[in-house]
Motif scaffolding. Structure first.
Motif, PDB file in Angstrom:
ATOM      1  N   LEU A 110       0.939  -3.233   2.961  1.00 56.58           N
ATOM      2  CA  LEU A 110       0.265  -4.124   2.004  1.00 56.58           C
ATOM      3  C   LEU A 110       0.824  -3.832   0.628  1.00 56.58           C
ATOM      4  CD1 LEU A 110      -2.083  -6.129   1.299  1.00 56.58           C
ATOM      5  CD2 LEU A 110      -3.511  -4.098   0.927  1.00 56.58           C
ATOM      6  N   GLU A 111       1.157  -4.907  -0.082  1.00 55.77           N
ATOM      7  CA  GLU A 111       1.556  -4.759  -1.483  1.00 55.77           C
ATOM      8  C   GLU A 111       0.523  -5.466  -2.347  1.00 55.77           C
ATOM      9  OE1 GLU A 111       5.605  -5.250  -3.833  1.00 55.77           O
ATOM     10  OE2 GLU A 111       4.909  -7.217  -3.185  1.00 55.77           O
ATOM     11  N   LEU A 112       0.050  -4.775  -3.385  1.00 55.53           N
ATOM     12  CA  LEU A 112      -0.884  -5.391  -4.328  1.00 55.53           C
ATOM     13  C   LEU A 112      -0.079  -5.756  -5.577  1.00 55.53           C
ATOM     14  CD1 LEU A 112      -3.887  -2.885  -3.920  1.00 55.53           C
ATOM     15  CD2 LEU A 112      -3.375  -4.952  -2.592  1.00 55.53           C
ATOM     16  N   GLY A 113       0.166  -7.055  -5.779  1.00 56.13           N
ATOM     17  CA  GLY A 113       0.970  -7.509  -6.922  1.00 56.13           C
ATOM     18  C   GLY A 113       2.378  -7.884  -6.514  1.00 56.13           C
ATOM     19  N   THR A 114       2.596  -9.202  -6.275  1.00 54.20           N
ATOM     20  CA  THR A 114       3.907  -9.676  -5.784  1.00 54.20           C
ATOM     21  C   THR A 114       4.870  -9.965  -6.926  1.00 54.20           C
ATOM     22  OG1 THR A 114       2.598 -10.920  -4.145  1.00 54.20           O
ATOM     23  CG2 THR A 114       4.965 -11.366  -4.223  1.00 54.20           C
ATOM     24  N   TYR A 115       4.354 -10.591  -7.964  1.00 54.91           N
ATOM     25  CA  TYR A 115       5.139 -11.150  -9.078  1.00 54.91           C
ATOM     26  C   TYR A 115       6.261 -12.032  -8.510  1.00 54.91           C
ATOM     27  CZ  TYR A 115       7.432 -11.484 -13.631  1.00 54.91           C
ATOM     28  OH  TYR A 115       8.008 -11.954 -14.784  1.00 54.91           O
ATOM     29  N   CYS A 116       7.542 -11.754  -8.803  1.00 54.21           N
ATOM     30  CA  CYS A 116       8.614 -12.645  -8.324  1.00 54.21           C
ATOM     31  C   CYS A 116       9.144 -12.259  -6.941  1.00 54.21           C
ATOM     32  CB  CYS A 116       9.778 -12.638  -9.318  1.00 54.21           C
ATOM     33  SG  CYS A 116       9.359 -13.360 -10.908  1.00 54.21           S
ATOM     34  N   GLY A 117       8.554 -11.244  -6.345  1.00 55.22           N
ATOM     35  CA  GLY A 117       8.981 -10.870  -4.993  1.00 55.22           C
ATOM     36  C   GLY A 117      10.061  -9.803  -4.954  1.00 55.22           C
ATOM     37  N   TYR A 118      10.375  -9.221  -6.112  1.00 53.74           N
ATOM     38  CA  TYR A 118      11.444  -8.206  -6.160  1.00 53.74           C
ATOM     39  C   TYR A 118      11.147  -7.028  -5.227  1.00 53.74           C
ATOM     40  CZ  TYR A 118      14.329  -4.413  -8.096  1.00 53.74           C
ATOM     41  OH  TYR A 118      15.189  -3.356  -8.250  1.00 53.74           O
ATOM     42  N   SER A 119       9.961  -6.414  -5.382  1.00 55.07           N
ATOM     43  CA  SER A 119       9.664  -5.241  -4.553  1.00 55.07           C
ATOM     44  C   SER A 119       9.434  -5.637  -3.101  1.00 55.07           C
ATOM     45  CB  SER A 119       8.459  -4.465  -5.101  1.00 55.07           C
ATOM     46  OG  SER A 119       7.378  -5.322  -5.343  1.00 55.07           O
ATOM     47  N   ALA A 120       8.945  -6.865  -2.875  1.00 56.90           N
ATOM     48  CA  ALA A 120       8.765  -7.332  -1.486  1.00 56.90           C
ATOM     49  C   ALA A 120      10.128  -7.388  -0.797  1.00 56.90           C
ATOM     50  CB  ALA A 120       8.082  -8.695  -1.470  1.00 56.90           C
ATOM     51  N   PHE A 186       1.640  -0.439  -1.355  1.00 58.00           N
ATOM     52  CA  PHE A 186       2.313  -0.334  -2.652  1.00 58.00           C
ATOM     53  C   PHE A 186       1.389  -0.963  -3.695  1.00 58.00           C
ATOM     54  CE2 PHE A 186       5.815  -1.809  -5.662  1.00 58.00           C
ATOM     55  CZ  PHE A 186       5.886  -0.564  -6.284  1.00 58.00           C
ATOM     56  N   VAL A 187       0.898  -0.131  -4.605  1.00 58.24           N
ATOM     57  CA  VAL A 187      -0.091  -0.574  -5.593  1.00 58.24           C
ATOM     58  C   VAL A 187       0.642  -0.864  -6.902  1.00 58.24           C
ATOM     59  CG1 VAL A 187      -2.210   0.062  -6.796  1.00 58.24           C
ATOM     60  CG2 VAL A 187      -1.808   0.898  -4.480  1.00 58.24           C
ATOM     61  N   ASP A 188       0.705  -2.157  -7.261  1.00 56.57           N
ATOM     62  CA  ASP A 188       1.518  -2.509  -8.437  1.00 56.57           C
ATOM     63  C   ASP A 188       0.974  -3.778  -9.099  1.00 56.57           C
ATOM     64  OD1 ASP A 188       3.548  -2.373 -10.273  1.00 56.57           O
ATOM     65  OD2 ASP A 188       5.055  -3.291  -8.985  1.00 56.57           O
ATOM     66  N   HIS A 189      -0.366  -3.852  -9.219  1.00 58.13           N
ATOM     67  CA  HIS A 189      -0.938  -5.035  -9.879  1.00 58.13           C
ATOM     68  C   HIS A 189      -1.518  -4.593 -11.221  1.00 58.13           C
ATOM     69  CE1 HIS A 189      -4.042  -3.043  -7.727  1.00 58.13           C
ATOM     70  NE2 HIS A 189      -4.906  -4.035  -7.604  1.00 58.13           N
ATOM     71  N   TRP A 190      -2.607  -5.206 -11.712  1.00 63.10           N
ATOM     72  CA  TRP A 190      -3.128  -4.792 -13.023  1.00 63.10           C
ATOM     73  C   TRP A 190      -3.738  -3.391 -12.900  1.00 63.10           C
ATOM     74  CZ3 TRP A 190       0.156  -7.654 -14.501  1.00 63.10           C
ATOM     75  CH2 TRP A 190       0.081  -8.988 -14.818  1.00 63.10           C
ATOM     76  N   LYS A 191      -3.461  -2.591 -13.901  1.00 61.59           N
ATOM     77  CA  LYS A 191      -3.701  -1.145 -13.773  1.00 61.59           C
ATOM     78  C   LYS A 191      -5.191  -0.793 -13.669  1.00 61.59           C
ATOM     79  CE  LYS A 191       0.475  -1.723 -13.973  1.00 61.59           C
ATOM     80  NZ  LYS A 191       1.121  -2.035 -12.712  1.00 61.59           N
ATOM     81  N   ASP A 192      -6.068  -1.605 -14.261  1.00 65.17           N
ATOM     82  CA  ASP A 192      -7.504  -1.314 -14.163  1.00 65.17           C
ATOM     83  C   ASP A 192      -8.044  -1.559 -12.761  1.00 65.17           C
ATOM     84  OD1 ASP A 192      -7.148  -4.059 -14.403  1.00 65.17           O
ATOM     85  OD2 ASP A 192      -9.038  -4.392 -15.426  1.00 65.17           O
ATOM     86  N   LYS A 193      -7.232  -2.176 -11.905  1.00 63.43           N
ATOM     87  CA  LYS A 193      -7.672  -2.446 -10.523  1.00 63.43           C
ATOM     88  C   LYS A 193      -7.197  -1.383  -9.535  1.00 63.43           C
ATOM     89  CE  LYS A 193      -9.864  -6.241 -11.281  1.00 63.43           C
ATOM     90  NZ  LYS A 193     -11.291  -6.083 -11.416  1.00 63.43           N
ATOM     91  N   TYR A 194      -6.327  -0.470  -9.970  1.00 64.40           N
ATOM     92  CA  TYR A 194      -5.790   0.527  -9.031  1.00 64.40           C
ATOM     93  C   TYR A 194      -6.921   1.322  -8.362  1.00 64.40           C
ATOM     94  CZ  TYR A 194      -0.808   0.297 -10.589  1.00 64.40           C
ATOM     95  OH  TYR A 194       0.490  -0.067 -10.863  1.00 64.40           O
ATOM     96  N   LYS A 195      -7.819   1.875  -9.195  1.00 66.68           N
ATOM     97  CA  LYS A 195      -8.875   2.726  -8.620  1.00 66.68           C
ATOM     98  C   LYS A 195      -9.868   1.897  -7.787  1.00 66.68           C
ATOM     99  CE  LYS A 195     -12.702   5.720  -9.851  1.00 66.68           C
ATOM    100  NZ  LYS A 195     -13.534   6.207 -10.944  1.00 66.68           N
ATOM    101  N   PRO A 196     -10.455   0.803  -8.353  1.00 66.00           N
ATOM    102  CA  PRO A 196     -11.422   0.074  -7.512  1.00 66.00           C
ATOM    103  C   PRO A 196     -10.817  -0.486  -6.227  1.00 66.00           C
ATOM    104  CG  PRO A 196     -11.057  -1.070  -9.622  1.00 66.00           C
ATOM    105  CD  PRO A 196     -10.404   0.276  -9.716  1.00 66.00           C
ATOM    106  N   ASP A 197      -9.544  -0.921  -6.282  1.00 67.51           N
ATOM    107  CA  ASP A 197      -8.950  -1.469  -5.052  1.00 67.51           C
ATOM    108  C   ASP A 197      -8.620  -0.372  -4.038  1.00 67.51           C
ATOM    109  OD1 ASP A 197      -9.333  -4.063  -5.786  1.00 67.51           O
ATOM    110  OD2 ASP A 197      -7.278  -4.432  -6.444  1.00 67.51           O
TER     111      ASP A 197
END
Ligand SMILES: C[S@@+](CC[C@H](N)C(=O)[O-])C[C@H]1O[C@@H](n2cnc3c(N)ncnc32)[C@H](O)[C@@H]1O
Length: 261
Positions: A110-120, A186-197
């Protein structure tokens, strides 16, 4: 006539203000550089009636080789290092990401935060056939660009782009997407969501003993509450991987947290 005490005081004041600006600039250099770069890009978007993400996509379509994920990654890195800064994990941290993926040999990701798909693209180019990869993105314009980049890289059959917020999608993974547990997140979305997610993944029983949670940008922009949580809650074994912020000469790091089960 020159009033000496006034000149001395105003010079001292100017020096203090300059020192203050210098200190703030040094402490927040990466944030200031990013803010300046994003402001310039916003003006460019208005003038060209096109988003930066569309420009990244155009560059890939024009310069990369269809069906060759490495050439897609290389061209995104080339565009973002030479023309417009972007929030992909980038090549330096990407090499660390590659190594952690390879060593954990995951089957469900699971990846949190796709953006343009680079890390995917980066992760999926390393995966054996049959592996399931889900990536979550709540910005429809970014998700649309990511799908085209992933398709161009020849990986569309390996990747499911799930559109929506992580808070809504994580609880659906078991029933709607038939996920038992995740091997790698892979956790890479908005930083305030890292802990709750991360806590939501635990609550939804999506982590098993040995599940790897790898988080980007733990220094810049930074995720201090996440770091404090995974390092001190007693549920994870943590390793920090120091590196540099994507396309910048600024320190950043990835944090690997392995769930103890
Ligand atoms: C740093 S970028 C991801 C970069 C990408 N992983 C890469 O390295 O190529 C963060 C992305 O997460 C998305 N995002 C932020 N918070 C989200 C949330 N709660 N749910 C879904 N997507 C989110 C943003 O729209 C943005 O596209």
């Amino acid at each position: 006539m020159v009033d000496v005490p006034t000149v001395v005081l105003s010079s001292a004041g100017t020096l203090c203000i300059a020192a203050l600006f210098f200190t703030i600039y040094n402490r927040r250099r990466a944030h200031i550089k990013m803010a300046l770069s994003l402001s310039y890009q916003a003006i460019k978007n208005i003038l060209l009636c096109q988003t930066k993400e569309q420009r990244i996509l155009d560059f890939v379509l024009k310069n990369a080789v269809r069906g060759d994920p490495q050439s897609v990654i290389d061209n995104i890195d080339k565009y973002c290092s030479q023309r417009e800064w972007s929030m992909n994990v980038g090549n330096e941290k990407g090499i660390i990401l590659d190594n952690v993926v390879k060593e954990s040999n995951p089957s469900t990701i699971l990846e949190l935060g796709t953006y343009c798909g680079y890390s995917a693209v980066r992760i999926c180019r390393l995966l054996k056939p049959g592996v399931r990869f889900f990536t979550v993105e709540f910005n429809p314009a970014y998700a649309a660009v990511a799908k085209q980049i992933i398709e161009f890289a020849g990986l569309i059959d390996k990747v499911q782009v799930l559109e929506g917020s992580t808070g809504d999608i994580i609880p659906q993974l078991k029933k709607k997407y038939e996920v038992d547990t995740l091997d790698f997140v892979f956790v890479d979305h908005w930083k305030d969501k890292y802990k709750p997610d991360t806590q939501l993944l635990e609550k939804c029983n999506l982590l098993r003993k040995g599940s790897v949670v790898l988080a980007d940008n733990v220094i810049v922009p930074g995720a201090p509450d996440f770091l404090e949580y995974v390092r001190n809650c007693g549920k994870y074994d943590c390793t920090n991987f120091p590196s540099f912020l994507e396309y910048m000469d600024e320190k950043d790091a990835l944090e690997k947290a392995v769930f103890r089960g």
